[in-house]
Design an enzyme around this catalytic site. Structure first.
Site, mmCIF file in Angstrom:
data_model
loop_
_atom_site.group_PDB
_atom_site.id
_atom_site.type_symbol
_atom_site.label_atom_id
_atom_site.label_comp_id
_atom_site.label_asym_id
_atom_site.label_seq_id
_atom_site.Cartn_x
_atom_site.Cartn_y
_atom_site.Cartn_z
ATOM 1 N N ARG A 17 0.791 -1.211 -0.043
ATOM 2 C CA ARG A 17 -0.057 -0.018 0.170
ATOM 3 C C ARG A 17 0.889 1.427 0.049
ATOM 4 O O ARG A 17 0.871 2.155 -0.910
ATOM 5 C CB ARG A 17 -0.936 -0.025 1.154
ATOM 6 N N ASP A 18 1.688 1.415 1.049
ATOM 7 C CA ASP A 18 2.387 2.697 1.281
ATOM 8 C C ASP A 18 3.513 3.030 0.279
ATOM 9 O O ASP A 18 3.949 4.001 -0.164
ATOM 10 C CB ASP A 18 2.883 3.049 2.692
ATOM 11 N N HIS A 208 4.971 4.317 13.019
ATOM 12 C CA HIS A 208 4.819 4.189 11.720
ATOM 13 C C HIS A 208 6.025 5.364 11.277
ATOM 14 O O HIS A 208 5.544 6.596 11.443
ATOM 15 C CB HIS A 208 3.687 4.472 11.046
ATOM 16 N N HIS A 210 9.314 7.224 8.600
ATOM 17 C CA HIS A 210 9.870 7.201 7.434
ATOM 18 C C HIS A 210 11.327 7.366 7.796
ATOM 19 O O HIS A 210 11.762 8.118 8.844
ATOM 20 C CB HIS A 210 9.360 8.305 6.758
ATOM 21 N N CYS A 241 8.188 9.888 0.245
ATOM 22 C CA CYS A 241 7.306 11.363 0.489
ATOM 23 C C CYS A 241 7.714 12.484 -0.450
ATOM 24 O O CYS A 241 8.837 12.772 -0.966
ATOM 25 C CB CYS A 241 8.354 11.850 1.965
ATOM 26 N N ASN A 250 9.848 4.620 3.390
ATOM 27 C CA ASN A 250 9.487 4.172 4.880
ATOM 28 C C ASN A 250 10.413 3.427 5.581
ATOM 29 O O ASN A 250 11.501 3.007 4.985
ATOM 30 C CB ASN A 250 8.122 3.020 4.601
#
Lengths: 336, 336
Positions: A17-18, A208, A210, A241, A250
């Site tokens: 997903r991310d 979570h 990064h 990002c 991440n």
């Protein structure tokens, strides 16, 4: 003297997903399904498999339903997906997820920029999603920019806690504190994690991070020291990002697992099973990825001595792995 | 209630030695001198400027004497160089360094592979160097593979301490614990730093980490928690390890300074002065580098809101920097 059992940590992979949502290439549905199926066998506690966003907004994840219908689910793994609004929840409810991961930002500006809603509107969506799921699916709230916002700067503690208060009042029991753009530092992380866990002992909290500014793993340790035992991470460090072109993505799943294992924690994952999966990511997305352990191997990888030092006779150095470290000399780090 | 002053940390840059020595291109002497001169003005406590190795062994640093004779030295900076043997010491003595950085490995195999001597022979060289310098120059011993050896695996504590005992017996007062190939993990680092500082309170100890497996900055924090206040690092994260092709290099100077500053420590360095220097490294060496903050900017970098959110009217968001964070909301992390 009996040794305490290693502390159990829960690792969640968010690569599909991310990670994939940022990519310009569409990773084929079969490849996503295959990756998730193999990740499911590694010991991960949770996998975020897609997003029920508008396919126009995130074309890379337009195949949410197809991915979910084709998975070979493993009972020990929770399958979650990002649910941006009530419309996404209605779609996701047909797919029998273990969790709906709803999202809002701690800062008003980021919430408006990312979700095109005010925070009040996001919270109203949360309430509607709680109503729609009706206790049949767990709901997790991911709070973006919890450690700082690229538009608004630092989030003050009172604002952060007020956001969480409102999330908890809706009846959501799971919270992820997200360092969306990699602004967090370890001193801040430890303090905020302690603060949130003390104020909201009833919530199950995930961190979570990064690695945008190189502090991803340092922040994981700080969160752990602050009481967190659940961590989001992305295979091969995929993700990123839009504010930091060229910077890391991440926190990297296999780098994180490798570190925690080396420190003596129990992730339930053998990093050797993650590395081959991480090494497939560059060809899926068409570019290099930030993961380190996939390039360097595990810390206990042993190399043959140079030939001129008698390397060829050093049979104990053939292959690699723990067993080659002199057992009498081995130091075991015991996690706190 | 008075606030405690921030804890002072001492950052040493090793890019010109540990970084450039691995490069296939020869960075011109003028460029080295210019870089060192500008690094000297940033607040670094120490700069490792070259190695007095055989020019045949390390052609990238064949210009040791020329670099040193052309520097504009700053009195607050210590200038050090790697001294592999007594022959190198004799050359270096003509160059008026502040420190001779001698090197050996904690493991016998790595010492033989890297220096083509046994550890006994290295220690004999150290004694000769102490005799040659005769108290006119500080001597620092860098202990490679202190946290693990790519050939021999883990170094047991007794072996590690025995190495340090012998170094201290020679009369050397400065020690650097080097994680040469990035095998260290934070639990191990904290434990070993505490152990060494407790056993050798008379030594001034530096920690030297590589980010080979992504743990560089996490290990720095662990070392700090273990009592270390002096850190080697390399501008732009240059450096690396022949055992991990494609993996990251040394812990990155500007990423480390950025993290420590954000945590409230006093490095004496404004990271904004390091970033432009880091950004020159790729063109000097001809490839991309692992530094993150040079790509992402400081954590307190503020971006304009998107235009459709009224970005153009947000004059408070013009430019970047601390001042843009709402002062009433600002959270200051206080270092332990």
């Amino acid at each position: 003297m009996t040794q305490q059992p290693a502390k159990k940590l829960y690792i969640h992979d968010v690569c599909v997903r991310d990670g994939f949502q940022m990519e310009s290439v569409f990773v084929p549905t079969d490849a996503k399904v295959d990756l998730i199926n193999r990740l499911s066998l590694t010991g991960l506690a949770k996998i975020e498999v897609t997003s029920f966003s508008s396919p126009k907004a995130i074309p890379a994840l337009a195949d949410a339903e197809s991915v979910l219908v084709n998975l070979n689910r493993v009972p020990t793994v929770e399958y979650t997906a990002l649910i941006p609004n009530a419309r996404g929840c209605e779609r996701a409810l047909k797919c029998e997820l273990d969790e709906h991961n709803v999202v809002m930002s701690a800062s008003e500006t980021h919430n408006r920029a990312n979700l095109r809603m005010t925070r009040d509107q996001s919270l109203a969506q949360f309430a509607e999603i709680v109503r729609l799921t009706n206790g049949t699916v767990a709901v997790n709230a991911s709070l973006s920019t919890a450690f700082g916002c690229p538009f608004d700067g630092q989030i003050c503690d009172d604002d952060l806690l007020a956001n969480i208060d409102r999330i908890a009042e809706i009846g959501i029991k799971r919270l992820t504190l997200c360092d969306t753009t990699g602004m967090a530092n370890p001193a801040q992380v430890r303090r905020i994690c302690e603060l949130v866990l003390t104020r909201f002992p009833e919530l199950t909290v995930t961190a979570h991070f990064h690695n945008t500014r190189g502090m991803g793993l340092a922040n994981c340790i700080a969160a752990l020291e602050g009481g967190i035992t659940r961590f989001d991470a992305s295979l091969a460090g995929l993700g990123g990002c839009p504010f930091a072109p060229g910077a890391s993505g991440n926190a990297c799943t296999e780098d994180m697992v490798h570190m925690f294992n080396a420190m003596g924690y129990d992730t339930g994952i053998d990093v050797a099973n993650l590395i081959p999966l991480a090494n497939e990511i560059p060809s899926l997305v068409g570019h290099d990825v930030p993961g380190q352990v996939m390039k360097a191997g595990s810390y206990d990888r042993i190399y043959p001595m140079p030939d001129w030092l008698g390397g060829k006779e050093q049979t104990r150095l053939a292959g690699s792995g723990n067993a080659l470290i002199d057992p009498e000399c081995r130091v075991t780090e015991v996690a706190k």
